[in-house]
Design an enzyme around this catalytic site. Structure first.
Site, PDB file in Angstrom:
ATOM      1  N   ASP A  49       2.403  28.271 -84.803  1.00 23.71           N
ATOM      2  CA  ASP A  49       2.630  28.491 -86.236  1.00 23.71           C
ATOM      3  C   ASP A  49       1.443  29.166 -86.925  1.00 23.71           C
ATOM      4  O   ASP A  49       1.628  30.037 -87.777  1.00 23.71           O
ATOM      5  CB  ASP A  49       3.049  27.208 -86.962  1.00 23.71           C
ATOM      6  N   ASP A 109       0.779  17.403 -88.070  1.00 18.62           N
ATOM      7  CA  ASP A 109       0.024  17.121 -86.841  1.00 18.62           C
ATOM      8  C   ASP A 109      -0.196  15.622 -86.671  1.00 18.62           C
ATOM      9  O   ASP A 109      -0.105  15.089 -85.566  1.00 18.62           O
ATOM     10  CB  ASP A 109      -1.334  17.826 -86.847  1.00 18.62           C
TER      11      ASP A 109
END
Length: 191
Positions: free
Chosen positions: A70, A92
């Site tokens: 990403d 995350d």
């Protein structure tokens, strides 16, 4: 950034350049990829909870790849932003916790559950130490065992069904990295 991550990142991004180019060509926003990665990791974690190691490995691997790509897609498509970085860091933490929580909840073995929880706490400590140092205006990119290394160990452990060994390595590696960051911050903050 760890030596391993720093050395392999250019090769990784070069190897995945065709995929990065394709996603950028279709104008897929990097935040969509971030959220897709989170969804895939969540699915893989549920499969891990069910102890379906092979399918769990596949979903977790693809989810981790979405997360790894990403940032490169954001830079390539000139869509990098503070909000994107914030969402990436936030997801995350969820991605780091979900598979370890699945292991802890699916296990009847108290030691395995304890190791899973210790792996969550120590890996969050590594991430928080860096984030807090940056919040105080310091750069703290040191450590032998960062997120990429933790994910590789976890994925290898799942693939070979060596969960105990993977968790021990995660706890030890994360703890060493946390102490490296604490020690380094103590030194740089006294200057």
């Amino acid at each position: 950034m760890s030596y391993f991550t720093r050395e392999l990142k250019p090769y990784f991004e070069r190897g995945f350049a065709p995929i990065i180019d394709l996603i950028t060509k279709f104008n897929i926003h990097p935040n969509v990829l971030t959220l897709l990665g989170l969804l895939l990791v969540g699915t893989g974690s549920y499969l891990l909870f069910l102890e379906n190691y092979f399918l769990s490995f596949i979903f977790l691997l693809i989810g981790a790849l979405c997360d790894a790509l990403d940032g490169a897609i954001a830079r390539k498509g000139q869509k990098d932003s503070s909000f994107g970085a914030f969402i990436d860091s936030l997801t995350d933490r969820f991605s780091d916790a979900m598979p370890l929580t699945a292991i802890a909840l699916s296990s009847q073995d108290k030691l395995l559950t304890l190791l899973s929880i210790m792996a969550i706490v120590s890996s969050f400590g590594v991430s928080y130490a860096r984030a807090r140092a940056e919040g105080l205006g310091y750069e703290l990119k040191v450590g032998l065992f960062e997120r990429a290394e933790r994910w590789m160990v976890l994925l290898i452990g799942i693939f070979f069904e060596e969960i105990y060994l993977a968790l021990v390595v995660l706890v030890l590696g994360s703890s060493i990295t946390l102490f490296q960051r604490i020690y380094t911050f103590m030194k740089i903050s006294r200057r």
